[in-house]
Design a protein around this motif. Structure first.
Motif, short mmCIF file in Angstrom:
data_model
loop_
_atom_site.label_atom_id
_atom_site.label_comp_id
_atom_site.label_asym_id
_atom_site.label_seq_id
_atom_site.Cartn_x
_atom_site.Cartn_y
_atom_site.Cartn_z
N SER A 110 0.83 -1.21 0.00
CA SER A 110 0.00 0.00 0.00
C SER A 110 0.86 1.25 0.00
CB SER A 110 -0.91 0.01 1.24
OG SER A 110 -1.53 1.26 1.40
N SER A 111 0.42 2.25 -0.73
CA SER A 111 1.12 3.54 -0.72
C SER A 111 0.93 4.28 0.60
CB SER A 111 0.62 4.43 -1.86
OG SER A 111 0.93 3.86 -3.11
N ALA A 113 0.99 5.27 4.59
CA ALA A 113 2.02 5.24 5.62
C ALA A 113 1.82 4.04 6.54
CB ALA A 113 1.99 6.53 6.43
N LYS A 114 2.90 3.61 7.18
CA LYS A 114 2.82 2.46 8.10
C LYS A 114 1.81 2.72 9.21
CE LYS A 114 7.66 1.29 7.29
NZ LYS A 114 9.03 1.33 7.86
N ALA A 115 1.77 3.96 9.71
CA ALA A 115 0.84 4.28 10.80
C ALA A 115 -0.61 4.11 10.35
CB ALA A 115 1.08 5.70 11.27
N THR A 116 -0.90 4.52 9.11
CA THR A 116 -2.27 4.38 8.59
C THR A 116 -2.62 2.92 8.38
OG1 THR A 116 -2.09 6.52 7.47
CG2 THR A 116 -3.83 5.04 6.72
N ILE A 117 -1.70 2.15 7.81
CA ILE A 117 -1.91 0.72 7.63
C ILE A 117 -2.18 0.06 8.98
CG2 ILE A 117 -0.85 -1.46 6.90
CD1 ILE A 117 0.77 0.21 4.83
N GLY A 118 -1.37 0.42 9.97
CA GLY A 118 -1.54 -0.14 11.31
C GLY A 118 -2.90 0.15 11.90
N HIS A 132 3.31 -10.39 5.04
CA HIS A 132 4.17 -9.20 4.95
C HIS A 132 3.34 -7.97 4.65
CE1 HIS A 132 7.78 -11.74 4.84
NE2 HIS A 132 7.14 -12.49 3.97
N ILE A 133 3.81 -6.82 5.14
CA ILE A 133 3.20 -5.53 4.86
C ILE A 133 4.28 -4.61 4.31
CG2 ILE A 133 2.16 -3.47 5.89
CD1 ILE A 133 0.84 -5.32 7.95
N VAL A 134 4.00 -4.04 3.15
CA VAL A 134 4.95 -3.12 2.51
C VAL A 134 4.28 -1.76 2.36
CG1 VAL A 134 6.54 -2.77 0.58
CG2 VAL A 134 5.83 -5.09 1.19
N SER A 135 4.94 -0.72 2.86
CA SER A 135 4.39 0.64 2.82
C SER A 135 5.12 1.49 1.79
CB SER A 135 4.52 1.29 4.20
OG SER A 135 4.33 2.69 4.12
N GLY A 136 4.37 2.32 1.11
CA GLY A 136 4.95 3.19 0.11
C GLY A 136 5.92 4.22 0.67
N ALA A 147 8.53 -0.42 -7.83
CA ALA A 147 9.37 -0.87 -6.71
C ALA A 147 8.59 -1.57 -5.61
CB ALA A 147 10.16 0.31 -6.14
N ILE A 148 7.43 -1.03 -5.23
CA ILE A 148 6.68 -1.59 -4.09
C ILE A 148 6.20 -3.01 -4.39
CG2 ILE A 148 4.46 -0.60 -4.80
CD1 ILE A 148 3.92 -0.11 -1.79
N PHE A 149 5.81 -3.28 -5.64
CA PHE A 149 5.33 -4.62 -5.98
C PHE A 149 6.49 -5.59 -6.18
CE2 PHE A 149 1.34 -2.42 -7.66
CZ PHE A 149 0.62 -2.73 -6.52
N ILE A 150 7.59 -5.09 -6.69
CA ILE A 150 8.79 -5.94 -6.81
C ILE A 150 9.23 -6.38 -5.43
CG2 ILE A 150 11.23 -5.94 -7.45
CD1 ILE A 150 10.46 -4.02 -9.77
N LYS A 151 9.23 -5.45 -4.47
CA LYS A 151 9.62 -5.78 -3.09
C LYS A 151 8.63 -6.75 -2.46
CE LYS A 151 12.10 -5.31 0.64
NZ LYS A 151 13.50 -5.82 0.68
#
Length: 218
Positions: A110-111, A113-118, A132-136, A147-151
């Motif tokens: 997700s683009s 922020a980690k705080a919003t995802i949390g 796994h959780i990947v933040s933009g 990059a975010i999807f590759i990661k």
């Protein structure tokens, strides 16, 4: 065979877009800048930092980007906490549970922020389903950069040929395409001026998907 599903969050799992829109518009009014809905739609899928970098360039803002991000985030958090009717999008929880219970690996990319995802994951009890959780905010460039999807694919340990992405934005679909990952476009009622034509498959409701339908998509 598909072994990993990579989910976007805003507009796919939960529709926080109206909350973001409210926070942004409050901030734009405070900054005295005129951001049209057409311009705003181009930011969908971007990180907040990248959005304000573009706004700073476009409107010659004197404020530092980090300060702009912090101010908007405070507006968003206040609105999010007060919005009692915020719910997961129809059918997505059942799909997540179906995939998880059948051994499909789920990754969030997700683009936001980690705080919003949390906040979203805590509110709706989603942590257990995702490996796994990947933040933009961890990447210098937002979607449509891949990059975010590759990661996300790398973290899953699954070849990208065995991954799919579920996205609702033009930028997100372009990012999935650039990453070389099969993409399902979700046509949300609340998607704002998004072009899904580049998606490999388009759905209007999550009941169109299931573990059985997804595992053999490719």
């Amino acid at each position: 065979m598909v072994n990993t599903v990579i989910f976007d969050m805003d507009g796919v799992i939960v529709d926080t877009e109206p909350v973001h829109y409210f926070a942004y518009m409050q901030h734009f009014k405070h900054l005295n800048i005129d951001v049209t809905d057409e311009m705003y739609a181009t930011f969908t899928g971007n990180s907040t930092k990248n959005t304000y970098q573009k706004l700073k360039e476009t409107f010659s803002l004197l404020d530092e980007v980090d300060g702009l991000v912090d101010y908007k985030r405070e507006l968003f958090n206040n609105a999010f906490d007060q919005k009692e009717d915020l719910e997961l999008l129809p059918g997505v929880k059942a799909l997540i549970e179906d995939l998880y219970n059948n051994g499909m690996q789920l990754v969030l990319a997700s683009s936001s922020a980690k705080a919003t995802i949390g906040r979203v994951f805590k509110r709706f009890g989603l942590h257990k389903y995702f490996s796994h959780i990947v933040s933009g905010e961890d990447f210098p460039q937002s979607k449509p950069h891949p990059a975010i999807f590759i990661k996300a694919a790398e973290l899953s340990g699954t070849p990208k040929e065995e991954c799919i992405v579920i996205e609702d934005s033009t930028n997100g679909i372009k990012a999935a395409n650039a990453a070389g990952i099969f993409c399902i476009g979700y046509k949300s009622e609340n998607s704002r001026l998004q072009d899904l034509t580049l998606a490999d498959k388009v759905i209007n409701h999550f009941d169109e998907l299931s573990f059985e339908k997804i595992k053999n998509l490719k």
